[in-house]
Design a protein around this motif. Structure first.
Motif, PDB file in Angstrom:
ATOM      1  N   ARG A 171       0.806  -1.222   0.000  1.00 50.03           N
ATOM      2  CA  ARG A 171       0.000   0.000   0.000  1.00 50.03           C
ATOM      3  C   ARG A 171       0.837   1.270   0.000  1.00 50.03           C
ATOM      4  O   ARG A 171       0.321   2.355  -0.265  1.00 50.03           O
ATOM      5  CB  ARG A 171      -0.953  -0.006   1.191  1.00 50.03           C
ATOM      6  CG  ARG A 171      -0.296   0.010   2.560  1.00 50.03           C
ATOM      7  CD  ARG A 171      -1.394   0.076   3.616  1.00 50.03           C
ATOM      8  NE  ARG A 171      -0.901   0.252   4.945  1.00 50.03           N
ATOM      9  CZ  ARG A 171      -1.053  -0.626   5.933  1.00 50.03           C
ATOM     10  NH1 ARG A 171      -1.654  -1.784   5.686  1.00 50.03           N
ATOM     11  NH2 ARG A 171      -0.621  -0.365   7.142  1.00 50.03           N
ATOM     12  N   ASN A 172       2.149   1.156   0.291  1.00 56.63           N
ATOM     13  CA  ASN A 172       3.046   2.312   0.257  1.00 56.63           C
ATOM     14  C   ASN A 172       3.862   2.394  -1.022  1.00 56.63           C
ATOM     15  O   ASN A 172       4.759   3.230  -1.131  1.00 56.63           O
ATOM     16  CB  ASN A 172       3.983   2.271   1.470  1.00 56.63           C
ATOM     17  CG  ASN A 172       3.233   2.499   2.773  1.00 56.63           C
ATOM     18  OD1 ASN A 172       2.480   3.460   2.904  1.00 56.63           O
ATOM     19  ND2 ASN A 172       3.421   1.597   3.733  1.00 56.63           N
ATOM     20  N   GLY A 197       9.365   5.906   0.977  1.00 50.04           N
ATOM     21  CA  GLY A 197       8.691   4.608   1.049  1.00 50.04           C
ATOM     22  C   GLY A 197       8.996   3.875   2.337  1.00 50.04           C
ATOM     23  O   GLY A 197       8.085   3.355   2.998  1.00 50.04           O
ATOM     24  N   LEU A 211       7.315   5.635   5.283  1.00 47.86           N
ATOM     25  CA  LEU A 211       5.900   5.296   5.403  1.00 47.86           C
ATOM     26  C   LEU A 211       5.727   3.891   5.982  1.00 47.86           C
ATOM     27  O   LEU A 211       4.898   3.669   6.869  1.00 47.86           O
ATOM     28  CB  LEU A 211       5.230   5.378   4.032  1.00 47.86           C
ATOM     29  CG  LEU A 211       4.865   6.769   3.522  1.00 47.86           C
ATOM     30  CD1 LEU A 211       4.436   6.712   2.064  1.00 47.86           C
ATOM     31  CD2 LEU A 211       3.760   7.393   4.376  1.00 47.86           C
ATOM     32  N   ALA A 213       1.059   9.229   7.503  1.00 49.86           N
ATOM     33  CA  ALA A 213       0.306   9.181   6.253  1.00 49.86           C
ATOM     34  C   ALA A 213      -0.316  10.527   5.932  1.00 49.86           C
ATOM     35  O   ALA A 213      -0.352  10.951   4.769  1.00 49.86           O
ATOM     36  CB  ALA A 213      -0.772   8.101   6.334  1.00 49.86           C
ATOM     37  N   ARG A 242       0.420  12.506   2.453  1.00 44.57           N
ATOM     38  CA  ARG A 242      -0.630  12.804   1.472  1.00 44.57           C
ATOM     39  C   ARG A 242      -0.653  14.280   1.083  1.00 44.57           C
ATOM     40  O   ARG A 242      -1.022  14.628  -0.038  1.00 44.57           O
ATOM     41  CB  ARG A 242      -1.991  12.380   2.023  1.00 44.57           C
ATOM     42  CG  ARG A 242      -2.264  10.889   1.931  1.00 44.57           C
ATOM     43  CD  ARG A 242      -3.698  10.571   2.321  1.00 44.57           C
ATOM     44  NE  ARG A 242      -3.904  10.661   3.755  1.00 44.57           N
ATOM     45  CZ  ARG A 242      -3.858   9.630   4.590  1.00 44.57           C
ATOM     46  NH1 ARG A 242      -3.581   8.418   4.120  1.00 44.57           N
ATOM     47  NH2 ARG A 242      -4.075   9.795   5.884  1.00 44.57           N
ATOM     48  N   PHE A 248       0.270   9.415  -6.259  1.00 42.91           N
ATOM     49  CA  PHE A 248       0.229   7.994  -5.926  1.00 42.91           C
ATOM     50  C   PHE A 248      -1.049   7.351  -6.461  1.00 42.91           C
ATOM     51  O   PHE A 248      -1.032   6.205  -6.928  1.00 42.91           O
ATOM     52  CB  PHE A 248       0.329   7.794  -4.414  1.00 42.91           C
ATOM     53  CG  PHE A 248       1.749   7.725  -3.908  1.00 42.91           C
ATOM     54  CD1 PHE A 248       2.716   8.603  -4.367  1.00 42.91           C
ATOM     55  CD2 PHE A 248       2.127   6.777  -2.979  1.00 42.91           C
ATOM     56  CE1 PHE A 248       4.025   8.540  -3.919  1.00 42.91           C
ATOM     57  CE2 PHE A 248       3.426   6.694  -2.519  1.00 42.91           C
ATOM     58  CZ  PHE A 248       4.388   7.579  -2.984  1.00 42.91           C
ATOM     59  N   PRO A 299      -4.333   6.375  -1.831  1.00 45.47           N
ATOM     60  CA  PRO A 299      -3.626   7.191  -0.829  1.00 45.47           C
ATOM     61  C   PRO A 299      -4.232   7.094   0.560  1.00 45.47           C
ATOM     62  O   PRO A 299      -3.559   7.410   1.548  1.00 45.47           O
ATOM     63  CB  PRO A 299      -3.727   8.608  -1.398  1.00 45.47           C
ATOM     64  CG  PRO A 299      -4.873   8.580  -2.350  1.00 45.47           C
ATOM     65  CD  PRO A 299      -4.909   7.198  -2.919  1.00 45.47           C
ATOM     66  N   LEU A 350      -2.127   4.626   2.789  1.00 42.28           N
ATOM     67  CA  LEU A 350      -0.718   4.838   3.087  1.00 42.28           C
ATOM     68  C   LEU A 350      -0.463   4.759   4.588  1.00 42.28           C
ATOM     69  O   LEU A 350      -1.352   5.025   5.399  1.00 42.28           O
ATOM     70  CB  LEU A 350      -0.270   6.212   2.584  1.00 42.28           C
ATOM     71  CG  LEU A 350      -0.304   6.464   1.075  1.00 42.28           C
ATOM     72  CD1 LEU A 350       0.058   7.916   0.778  1.00 42.28           C
ATOM     73  CD2 LEU A 350       0.632   5.521   0.339  1.00 42.28           C
TER      74      LEU A 350
END
Length: 399
Positions: free
Chosen positions: A53-54, A130, A133, A140, A144, A158, A165, A168
């Motif tokens: 998810r990242n 990355g 995160l 997050a 964002r 992203f 997003p 994240l």
């Protein structure tokens, strides 16, 4: 296949024909092509590929599970960067898988090759984004809201790259799979040249951070405003940049750099109303880095006042000095007995992960001694040797 041939397959992606440097910001067309290249090469080797998810890509040899061995690096670049910073570690990891299979190695634990996004921080200003995160070192919400130079938010970029997003942030499940991590990287200095060795084991990463300096003045007409009537933030900022270098030179082993300078609105016949520039500061001792930045802030305030301007200094990222796991470092030196142990002044995802899992680094000789430049280089023999050395290390870690 070899490391050299793997790198040859991507040597035109994101390359500027005029300078020979690379422009591969995260989720740009060039970086997306590189991600697709990696996925294809990993799948060609029968690895199971997932993107978390990242935006971290994981290519698995074996089932994803806690305590796995992980290697890898990044594919993005600084503006005008070289061909090896990041991609060498990724290509060497893929080739190391080939070497292990040729040796008939049957891993007792799972192995993953990982590609971390936005390691350089060239698009959104935060290095190792990355891995920050993944570990929760970057929230997050803050991620964002980050914007690039064109005003695009990270959330939108992203999302365009296929990620949600809203998802994240710290990923304990993915983080828990990293039993031990080793990152191979081109050396970004002269250590191996001076020692006459092809590969080194990393010991630590200098503490470093990035600070944004915003200088506010009075925008005005370049032709009608007398010099005595000006509050010109460009002039003030130029003096500040000089002070950054002067102050760093007064401290042994300190480094301070201004590599980005943006006047606004940027017209040739306009006195700017604002200037932003970014300071990168580093030293082996974190308290010294902090003290240097304090002195820079004080100097900027004095210069701004003398020029009729105001100034604000904002910390955008900070990474304390990272010491790699002593046991793992010792294990690597036993597996590579001819490799010297060197520290580095360059930040890496391994430095972020070191707080959460035993981590280590290998450095490949760069005969130019230059990095973040098209002159960055690795001899074909050294590039291929690095994959063998990485395979030696992984084989030992997988027992």
């Amino acid at each position: 296949m070899s490391v050299t041939r793997l790198l040859a397959d991507i040597e035109q992606l994101g390359r500027d024909r005029r300078s020979g440097g690379y422009y591969r910001p995260v989720f740009s067309a060039a970086e997306l092509d590189l991600r697709s290249w990696f996925i294809a090469e990993a799948e060609r080797r029968g690895l199971d590929v997932t993107t978390d998810r990242n935006g971290i890509i994981w290519a698995w040899w074996g089932e994803p599970q806690a305590g796995s061995v992980v290697t890898g690096s990044h594919l993005d670049s600084v503006p005008g960067g070289g061909a090896f910073d990041g991609p060498l570690g990724v290509a060497a990891a893929l080739q190391a898988v080939d070497v292990l299979r040729e040796r008939g190695v049957q891993p007792r634990r799972s192995l993953a090759v990982a590609v971390f996004p936005e390691e350089e921080g060239s698009r959104f200003g935060i290095a190792c984004l990355g891995s920050r995160l993944l570990t929760g070192k970057l929230s997050a919400d803050r991620a964002r809201s980050l914007t690039d130079q064109d005003g695009n938010t990270l959330a939108d970029v992203f999302a365009a790259g296929g990620l949600d997003p809203n998802h994240l942030g710290r990923d304990d499940e993915a983080l828990g799979r990293i039993g031990r991590f080793v990152e191979l990287h081109i050396e970004q200095g002269r250590g191996l040249i001076d020692l006459g060795r092809p590969i080194a084991v990393g010991s630590s990463i200098l503490g470093h951070g990035r600070w944004r300096v915003s200088v506010q003045g009075q925008g005005n007409h370049a032709g009608t405003t007398a010099m005595s009537d000006r509050s010109d933030p460009v002039v003030a900022a130029a003096e500040m940049v000089g002070a950054v270098a002067d102050l760093a030179e007064q401290i042994d082993d300190a480094r301070a750099t201004v590599g980005r300078f943006e006047p606004f609105p940027g017209g040739t016949n306009v006195i700017a109303s604002e200037v932003s520039f970014w300071v990168d500061a580093r030293h082996p001792h974190d308290e010294t880095t902090r003290a240097l930045v304090t002195r820079i802030e004080e100097a900027c305030a004095r210069i701004a006042a003398a020029r009729g301007c105001t100034v604000a200094v904002t910390e955008e990222s900070w990474s304390p000095t990272a010491h790699f796991d002593a046991g793992l470092t010792r294990e690597l030196t036993e597996l590579l007995p001819d490799a010297p142990v060197l520290r580095t002044g360059a930040g890496h995802d391994a430095g972020i992960l070191a707080e959460f899992a035993p981590s280590a680094m290998l450095f490949t000789r760069n005969p130019s001694g230059i990095s973040h430049s098209p002159e960055e280089y690795a001899e074909d023999a050294d590039a291929d040797h690095s994959a063998v050395a990485l395979a030696d290390v992984l084989e030992g870690m997988l027992r």
